[in-house]
Design a protein around this motif. Structure first.
Motif, PDB file in Angstrom:
ATOM      1  N   ILE A   1      34.671  38.009  52.579  1.00 34.96           N
ATOM      2  CA  ILE A   1      35.152  37.268  51.403  1.00 34.96           C
ATOM      3  C   ILE A   1      36.564  37.735  51.057  1.00 34.96           C
ATOM      4  O   ILE A   1      37.453  36.925  50.771  1.00 34.96           O
ATOM      5  CB  ILE A   1      34.201  37.474  50.197  1.00 34.96           C
ATOM      6  CG1 ILE A   1      32.844  36.842  50.477  1.00 34.96           C
ATOM      7  CG2 ILE A   1      34.810  36.900  48.927  1.00 34.96           C
ATOM      8  CD1 ILE A   1      31.783  37.191  49.442  1.00 34.96           C
TER       9      ILE A   1
ATOM     10  N   ALA B   1      39.008  36.268  53.426  1.00 30.77           N
ATOM     11  CA  ALA B   1      39.193  34.833  53.208  1.00 30.77           C
ATOM     12  C   ALA B   1      40.041  34.584  51.969  1.00 30.77           C
ATOM     13  O   ALA B   1      40.915  33.706  51.966  1.00 30.77           O
ATOM     14  CB  ALA B   1      37.828  34.156  53.070  1.00 30.77           C
ATOM     15  N   LEU B   2      39.792  35.360  50.899  1.00 34.71           N
ATOM     16  CA  LEU B   2      40.586  35.187  49.673  1.00 34.71           C
ATOM     17  C   LEU B   2      42.054  35.499  49.940  1.00 34.71           C
ATOM     18  O   LEU B   2      42.951  34.770  49.496  1.00 34.71           O
ATOM     19  CB  LEU B   2      40.046  36.092  48.559  1.00 34.71           C
ATOM     20  CG  LEU B   2      38.731  35.652  47.911  1.00 34.71           C
ATOM     21  CD1 LEU B   2      38.212  36.735  46.971  1.00 34.71           C
ATOM     22  CD2 LEU B   2      38.911  34.343  47.146  1.00 34.71           C
TER      23      LEU B   2
ATOM     24  N   LEU C   1      43.698  32.807  51.759  1.00 38.76           N
ATOM     25  CA  LEU C   1      43.909  31.626  50.912  1.00 38.76           C
ATOM     26  C   LEU C   1      45.066  31.822  49.938  1.00 38.76           C
ATOM     27  O   LEU C   1      45.385  30.923  49.153  1.00 38.76           O
ATOM     28  CB  LEU C   1      42.644  31.319  50.103  1.00 38.76           C
ATOM     29  CG  LEU C   1      41.553  30.522  50.811  1.00 38.76           C
ATOM     30  CD1 LEU C   1      40.311  30.462  49.948  1.00 38.76           C
ATOM     31  CD2 LEU C   1      42.033  29.112  51.135  1.00 38.76           C
TER      32      LEU C   1
ATOM     33  N   PHE D   1      45.321  34.481  47.652  1.00 36.10           N
ATOM     34  CA  PHE D   1      45.042  35.330  46.495  1.00 36.10           C
ATOM     35  C   PHE D   1      45.415  36.765  46.859  1.00 36.10           C
ATOM     36  O   PHE D   1      44.790  37.368  47.734  1.00 36.10           O
ATOM     37  CB  PHE D   1      43.557  35.269  46.116  1.00 36.10           C
ATOM     38  CG  PHE D   1      43.136  33.930  45.582  1.00 36.10           C
ATOM     39  CD1 PHE D   1      43.442  33.549  44.285  1.00 36.10           C
ATOM     40  CD2 PHE D   1      42.437  33.044  46.379  1.00 36.10           C
ATOM     41  CE1 PHE D   1      43.053  32.319  43.794  1.00 36.10           C
ATOM     42  CE2 PHE D   1      42.047  31.801  45.899  1.00 36.10           C
ATOM     43  CZ  PHE D   1      42.357  31.441  44.601  1.00 36.10           C
ATOM     44  N   SER D   2      46.428  37.289  46.187  1.00 31.74           N
ATOM     45  CA  SER D   2      46.830  38.653  46.511  1.00 31.74           C
ATOM     46  C   SER D   2      46.218  39.614  45.497  1.00 31.74           C
ATOM     47  O   SER D   2      45.724  39.210  44.442  1.00 31.74           O
ATOM     48  CB  SER D   2      48.350  38.762  46.481  1.00 31.74           C
ATOM     49  OG  SER D   2      48.816  38.355  45.233  1.00 31.74           O
TER      50      SER D   2
ATOM     51  N   VAL E   1      43.528  41.366  45.748  1.00 34.64           N
ATOM     52  CA  VAL E   1      42.063  41.394  45.702  1.00 34.64           C
ATOM     53  C   VAL E   1      41.576  42.625  46.455  1.00 34.64           C
ATOM     54  O   VAL E   1      42.063  42.929  47.544  1.00 34.64           O
ATOM     55  CB  VAL E   1      41.469  40.134  46.375  1.00 34.64           C
ATOM     56  CG1 VAL E   1      39.965  40.132  46.261  1.00 34.64           C
ATOM     57  CG2 VAL E   1      42.058  38.899  45.755  1.00 34.64           C
ATOM     58  N   ASP E   2      40.625  43.328  45.882  1.00 40.06           N
ATOM     59  CA  ASP E   2      40.171  44.568  46.512  1.00 40.06           C
ATOM     60  C   ASP E   2      38.707  44.832  46.160  1.00 40.06           C
ATOM     61  O   ASP E   2      38.195  44.310  45.177  1.00 40.06           O
ATOM     62  CB  ASP E   2      41.059  45.718  46.015  1.00 40.06           C
ATOM     63  CG  ASP E   2      41.096  46.862  47.016  1.00 40.06           C
ATOM     64  OD1 ASP E   2      40.577  46.698  48.133  1.00 40.06           O
ATOM     65  OD2 ASP E   2      41.637  47.918  46.672  1.00 40.06           O
TER      66      ASP E   2
ATOM     67  N   VAL F   1      35.765  43.967  47.245  1.00 42.68           N
ATOM     68  CA  VAL F   1      34.814  42.870  47.049  1.00 42.68           C
ATOM     69  C   VAL F   1      33.444  43.308  47.569  1.00 42.68           C
ATOM     70  O   VAL F   1      33.329  43.792  48.696  1.00 42.68           O
ATOM     71  CB  VAL F   1      35.271  41.594  47.788  1.00 42.68           C
ATOM     72  CG1 VAL F   1      34.294  40.461  47.537  1.00 42.68           C
ATOM     73  CG2 VAL F   1      36.666  41.195  47.337  1.00 42.68           C
TER      74      VAL F   1
END
Lengths: 79, 79
Positions: free
Chosen positions: A21, A24-25, A28, A30-31, A33-34, A36
């Protein structure tokens, strides 16, 4: 009585689904993000005389079936 | 900023996994179990200046990737 159960992987247990995920984020756009982590969410109605009894019943369900207590934590909320 | 996402099937959408859990619980001796529905729970860290921005970012992630909005509802909680 309505109960909600959240089942999450314990810290330190690898979570490839969460990593997928996260990848994929990021791809897409989205920076930032950690960390998950994916878990499960279960809602159910349980017959019980009061909230304490419902809580105990659902915790027993988690121990016996809903969660794998070797690698997962669970949290029960009764409404 | 830490965010939690709960993704559940919309009412009226068949949930065979929930039905299977219900059957398993009943055959394990738990009586009075009904309306079992299984969803997903996702925790993640997201870089954002404030809680509103984090909430908006994670809702965009739900719309684009995390949930299938045709059959699923999502709820975002930012801590």
């Amino acid at each position: 009585m309505k109960a909600k159960v959240i089942i999450t992987l314990k810290n330190g247990v690898l979570d490839p689904q969460g990593k997928a995920i996260e990848g994929a984020l990021t791809s897409l756009g989205f920076s930032g993000v950690d960390n998950v982590r994916q878990g499960k969410f279960i809602e159910l109605d349980v017959a019980a005389a009061n909230a304490d009894e419902a809580q105990a019943t659902v915790e027993a369900m988690c121990e016996k079936l809903l969660s794998n207590t070797v690698i997962e934590n669970y949290r029960v909320e009764v409404e």
